[in-house]
Motif scaffolding. Structure first.
Motif, PDB file in Angstrom:
ATOM      1  N   ALA B  19       0.828  -1.196   0.000  1.00 30.50           N
ATOM      2  CA  ALA B  19       0.000   0.000   0.000  1.00 30.50           C
ATOM      3  C   ALA B  19       0.871   1.258   0.000  1.00 30.50           C
ATOM      4  CB  ALA B  19      -0.915  -0.007   1.219  1.00 30.50           C
ATOM      5  N   THR B  20       2.012   1.201   0.702  1.00 29.48           N
ATOM      6  CA  THR B  20       2.894   2.369   0.782  1.00 29.48           C
ATOM      7  C   THR B  20       3.321   2.829  -0.601  1.00 29.48           C
ATOM      8  OG1 THR B  20       3.725   1.535   2.872  1.00 29.48           O
ATOM      9  CG2 THR B  20       5.006   3.254   1.816  1.00 29.48           C
ATOM     10  N   ILE B  21       3.655   1.881  -1.461  1.00 25.46           N
ATOM     11  CA  ILE B  21       4.111   2.293  -2.786  1.00 25.46           C
ATOM     12  C   ILE B  21       2.968   2.433  -3.760  1.00 25.46           C
ATOM     13  CG2 ILE B  21       6.476   1.455  -2.579  1.00 25.46           C
ATOM     14  CD1 ILE B  21       5.594  -1.044  -4.042  1.00 25.46           C
ATOM     15  N   ALA B  22       1.779   1.917  -3.419  1.00 26.18           N
ATOM     16  CA  ALA B  22       0.690   1.949  -4.396  1.00 26.18           C
ATOM     17  C   ALA B  22      -0.204   3.186  -4.253  1.00 26.18           C
ATOM     18  CB  ALA B  22      -0.155   0.688  -4.265  1.00 26.18           C
ATOM     19  N   TRP B  23      -0.301   3.758  -3.071  1.00 27.05           N
ATOM     20  CA  TRP B  23      -1.131   4.948  -2.915  1.00 27.05           C
ATOM     21  C   TRP B  23      -0.565   6.102  -3.729  1.00 27.05           C
ATOM     22  CZ3 TRP B  23      -5.821   4.740  -1.105  1.00 27.05           C
ATOM     23  CH2 TRP B  23      -6.157   3.872  -0.066  1.00 27.05           C
ATOM     24  N   ARG B  24      -1.446   6.895  -4.298  1.00 20.67           N
ATOM     25  CA  ARG B  24      -0.985   8.094  -5.012  1.00 20.67           C
ATOM     26  C   ARG B  24      -0.811   9.261  -4.051  1.00 20.67           C
ATOM     27  NH1 ARG B  24       0.912   7.609  -9.887  1.00 20.67           N
ATOM     28  NH2 ARG B  24      -0.104   9.458 -10.738  1.00 20.67           N
ATOM     29  N   ASN B  25      -1.524   9.201  -2.958  1.00 21.86           N
ATOM     30  CA  ASN B  25      -1.473  10.295  -1.999  1.00 21.86           C
ATOM     31  C   ASN B  25      -0.347  10.050  -1.003  1.00 21.86           C
ATOM     32  OD1 ASN B  25      -1.898  11.835   0.331  1.00 21.86           O
ATOM     33  ND2 ASN B  25      -4.046  12.105  -0.188  1.00 21.86           N
TER      34      ASN B  25
END
Lengths: 545, 171
Positions: B19-25
């Motif tokens: 999730a850390t690398i996949a979120w755009r925010n």
């Protein structure tokens, strides 16, 4: 306290870095301090090298206690002598270039020193944690060196690419080391080797070995982990490129050799056909791809980046030999000796080439394309001659050092490989022949073409010229009289054998007994071995191949 | 009990890391990273490394994450979409890598058992403050000192790279 003296070369280099950093605070902002700082750091590096020479050939006895992470044996000392010399040449050839590119600050030189200190720890480490810390110290300092030239867009691109791929390589390496630790509970290379040879080689260990080898593959720019190399080498300040191609590569190779020969041999390589095939495939791919891509480059700096890839391929043939040897430990060290000799001569020629390239083009404008090189022989015959000498040595023409290095390496491939590696030798030879084409192109441009349009200017720097001439003399002397260095390389290579490393930690044997064990296997009479042990020289029992 | 706890925490750490690398925010990324770091601290606890777990929470989940969040807020990066983006090519690439790795793993696993029955011995003092101190200032004294050199290089390097200009630039 005595342990501290063993660290003297590393301490001298680190102190040099700190002194240079502090000295820089005391000069007026307008004054250019480049030359003074360069000389100061070069003297510090030379002092470290001299200290290492005094310590030669080091001790075989393992150091206990807090120093046990490092081993100061002949293999280590070989690189403790070589690497500071490379760094000293590198900072001296950077004078002039640093002024033109606004790099003549204390940080530029102290990063060289810190990178050097990291390398020296890395080549001495017999334990994976210290090896990694040395490697990271080196890598961080070199990232900063590459990123220091702020005005160039290409420099920024190079630093980002180098930083990202370098971090990825470090992460892979670290992950592999962690798996080693998790599976065996030790980080010491000799103990790892013992666990591997005891046959408790679980699948996790294969993953660990794979990750570590891939990590090193990035560091030495072996194909298919080479993609960062051309951009990083081209975008870095030219003297730094020389430093990267010569010193970083030599240190990474040294650490790789130690990890493979002490920890992974021969169990992993001999038992698993995959590793053998991979070692040969990577060696062949690396030299061929590097050579093919070098041929079409119009920029000599980029061409040399590709050529450095192909040289890594030649050096990797040493690893491809390993599985052929089995327990023939005596032959192993000859191969290693040839690899060490190659690293030294390749480093010298590379420094010379990049040192000359650093002098071309003023005001931060690098003119290293073939077109801009045209007519250099009439403008600056000295620089043209020095560059030609470097290129001839890299191509392997006699009487330069590069010729003897290639000759020695290929000879070992033929002799030690006992005919099994003929194809590899042929491929290496064909590659060496092809490489002559692109090494000659800059010489054709310099000597046979005239400059078109406005003539490019060269940087004037007596300090750099001094260092370049010294390096050129080195290339010639090592080519004409290689004997001394060959002897030293062999002596150094002998101490990185897995048998020596493991035998020494048995504890039941005396410090020199493992030598006797190794040598009595190769010397059927066993007379030379015991005599050698008694005199403590060990030199004369080498010929039992 | 412990293996189950470990597996759950490992799964949480993995999901949070992706999730850390996949979120755009960036702020969401930062908070996912906090979750990941907490899960890691929990894993350290299940491995009896209590001191390390405490340090992990104090230093990483505490100090460093605060820095991250401050920087993100100061730079005002939060307005760049909030959707979770997983692009197709990286996913395909990972699948290809997994396929090759799986093939290798199968070959190796067919000849070697996965679990060797000798777990590495762990001393009683493992994970306690005295145990860690003894390792740091005894066996690992040299690496410990090396870290200070590494940090010096990192600090000077960061200053040099981040500095707006050298003295003579822009005059």
């Amino acid at each position: 306290m005595n342990d501290l003296f063993l660290l003297a070369p590393v301490l001298i280099v680190t102190l040099t870095g700190i002194i240079v950093l502090v000295m820089d605070l005391f000069r007026s902002p307008e004054a250019s301090g480049g030359t003074h700082l360069a000389w100061l750091s070069a003297l510090g590096f030379a002092a470290a090298s001299a200290a290492a020479i005094r310590m030669w050939p080091g001790s075989q006895a393992p150091v206990e206690g807090w120093m046990s992470a490092l081993s100061v044996n002949a293999f280590t000392l070989f690189f403790w002598i070589l690497l500071p010399l490379i760094a000293a040449f590198s900072v001296l050839t950077a004078t002039g270039f640093d002024r033109e590119n606004n790099l003549d600050h204390g940080e530029f030189y102290s990063f060289h020193a810190f990178a050097l200190a990291g390398m020296m720890v890395m080549v001495a480490a017999v334990e994976l944690f210290s090896l990694f810390l040395g490697l990271e110290t080196m890598a961080l300092a070199v990232y900063a060196l590459v990123a220091m030239r702020r005005t160039s867009a290409r420099g920024a691109e190079a630093s980002i690419k180098y930083f990202i791929t370098g971090s990825l390589a470090s992460a892979l390496l670290l992950y592999g080391m962690v798996l080693f630790w998790g599976e065996t509970g030790t980080l010491r290379l000799d103990e790892l080797g013992r666990v591997l040879s005891a046959g408790q080689c679980g699948p996790i260990l294969y993953a660990a070995a794979g990750l570590v080898l891939v990590g090193f593959g990035f560091k030495i720019a072996a194909v298919p982990f080479h993609l960062w190399t051309p951009d990083a080498y081209q975008g870095a300040p030219t003297p730094v490129t020389g430093f990267m191609a010569a010193a970083v590569k030599a240190a990474s190779f040294a650490a790789l050799l130690r990890v493979v020969f002490v920890a992974m041999l021969p169990e992993l390589f001999a038992r698993s056909f995959t590793f053998v095939d991979l070692a040969i495939a990577v060696a062949v791919l690396t030299m061929t791809v590097g050579n093919l891509l070098a041929m079409h480059q119009e920029d000599v700096k980029r061409m040399l980046a590709y050529s450095s890839i192909s040289h890594a391929g030649y050096l990797l043939t040493g690893l491809a030999l390993v599985p052929q040897l089995g327990s023939g430990d005596a032959s192993l060290r000859f191969v290693n000796g040839a690899v060490l000799f190659y690293l030294a001569t390749y480093g010298l020629a590379t420094l010379l080439a990049f040192g000359v390239l650093a002098r071309l083009g003023r005001g931060g404008d690098e003119s290293t394309t073939l077109e801009r090189l045209a007519g250099l022989a009439t403008r600056r015959p000295g620089l043209a001659a020095l560059l030609s000498l470097a290129l001839l040595s890299l191509a392997g023409f006699p009487p330069t050092a590069g010729f003897f290095a290639k000759f020695a390496l290929l000879r070992e491939l033929v002799v030690v490989g006992r005919g099994k590696l003929t194809i590899l030798v042929v491929i290496a030879l064909v590659n060496a022949l092809f490489s002559v084409y692109y090494y000659l192109r800059p010489m054709v441009a310099m000597y046979m073409r005239k400059a078109e349009g406005e003539e490019p200017e060269e940087i004037v720097s007596p300090t750099s010229s001094f260092a370049l001439i010294l390096a050129a003399l080195g290339v010639l002397v090592l080519g004409l009289f290689p004997g001394r260095l060959v002897g030293v390389s062999d002596q150094a290579a002998r101490t990185v054998s897995y048998k020596v490393a493991r035998g020494l930690n048995d504890g039941s044997l005396g410090a020199l007994a493992p030598f006797a064990a190794v040598q009595s296997e190769t010397d059927p009479k066993g007379v030379g071995a015991s005599a050698a042990v008694q005199t403590g020289s060990g030199d004369d029992a080498v010929g039992g191949r | 009990m412990e293996p189950i706890l470990f597996a759950v925490l490992a799964a949480v750490a993995l999901v949070a890391a992706v999730a850390t690398i996949a979120w755009r925010n960036p702020l969401r990324s930062a908070f996912s990273l906090i979750v990941c770091l907490f899960a890691l601290a929990g894993m350290f606890v299940t491995l009896f490394a209590h001191f390390l777990a405490a340090m992990q929470i104090l230093v990483y989940a505490g100090a460093i994450m605060v820095l991250f969040v401050f920087v993100i807020m100061l730079l005002d990066l939060s307005g760049h979409g909030s959707e979770l983006k997983l692009r197709i090519l990286p996913v395909l690439g990972s699948l290809a890598v997994l396929a090759v790795a799986g093939k290798f793993a199968k070959t190796v696993l067919s000849t070697h058992p996965l679990v060797t029955d000798v777990p590495p011995a762990v001393p009683d003092s493992f994970g306690t403050v005295p145990g860690v101190a003894e390792l740091l200032l005894g066996q690992f004294l040299l690496p410990f000192e090396l870290v200070s050199l590494l940090l010096l290089v990192a600090v000077v390097g960061a200053v040099v790279v981040a500095r707006r200009r050298f003295w003579r630039e822009g005059k």
